[in-house]
Scaffold this active site. Sequence first.
Site: not given
Length: 275
Positions: A110-112
């Site tokens: 996921g993002c990050g």
Amino acid sequence: MNLLKTTATVPEIARRNGVIRAGSRVVPEEVPIAFSYGGSTHAVMMGTPADLEDFAAGFSLTEGIITSADEIEEISVVDEGRGLDVQVTLAEDKEDALRTRRRHMAGPVGCGLCGIESIDQAIRPVPDVSAVLLALTLKDVTDAAASLNDAQPLHAETHAVHGAGFFVPGKGLIAVREDVGRHNALDKLAGALVRQGIEGPSGVVVVTSRISVEMVQKTAILGSALLIAISAPTALAIRTAEEAGMTLIALTRGEDFEVFTRTDRITTGVVADVA
């Protein structure tokens, strides 16, 4: 569709003050943005198609792919029809290191948290910024947040994007980047600073979002020792900021704010004492 457009105008039906009217609204664009190194895609983020060279440099820095802007030889943006491919050419030794890292990757996440393979990597150690002497007055804190609100043209038009800025006491806000993703906005800011040779310890990162652990990690990697946010921090973000020796200021609204770590960097005088 022009994938480099940052906004679109869409029809809407709005109810205001008890009255229903047909109209239109400007909304931000959101497109897939791939980061490719040596011809291979490393990660795909959903984001605003602006400041892509800054985004690539900042993402490369905060993900540990590079440590300085001069390790990037070239950045080019290719329109793939349904998304944008930001192709980054690294110095040869960095390309070799990334190929080795890629062989150990477990897959996309996921993002990050791109390109990690374990919980330990997600909760990665952060750089120690405890020795940074920069301090802020009470007015500096409120000015930093207020000036960011006034320096977001895309948000003023759409009311739907995050902002990240870099505030230097005595100079004000010297850089701002916007994106539909809060991590993206901070990566774009980091890229803008490293590409311009601006040192992280010289100023303060200020963001419009809540503070998650990734925001603390990215700020520490940039080298800044102070992070200001409009919204609240998570408990892990506070513990991580404490570990890094970072001053974490949040819930900045008007003249009100809360300081969670390293309160000694906030002075009550007109001029901050950095001695």
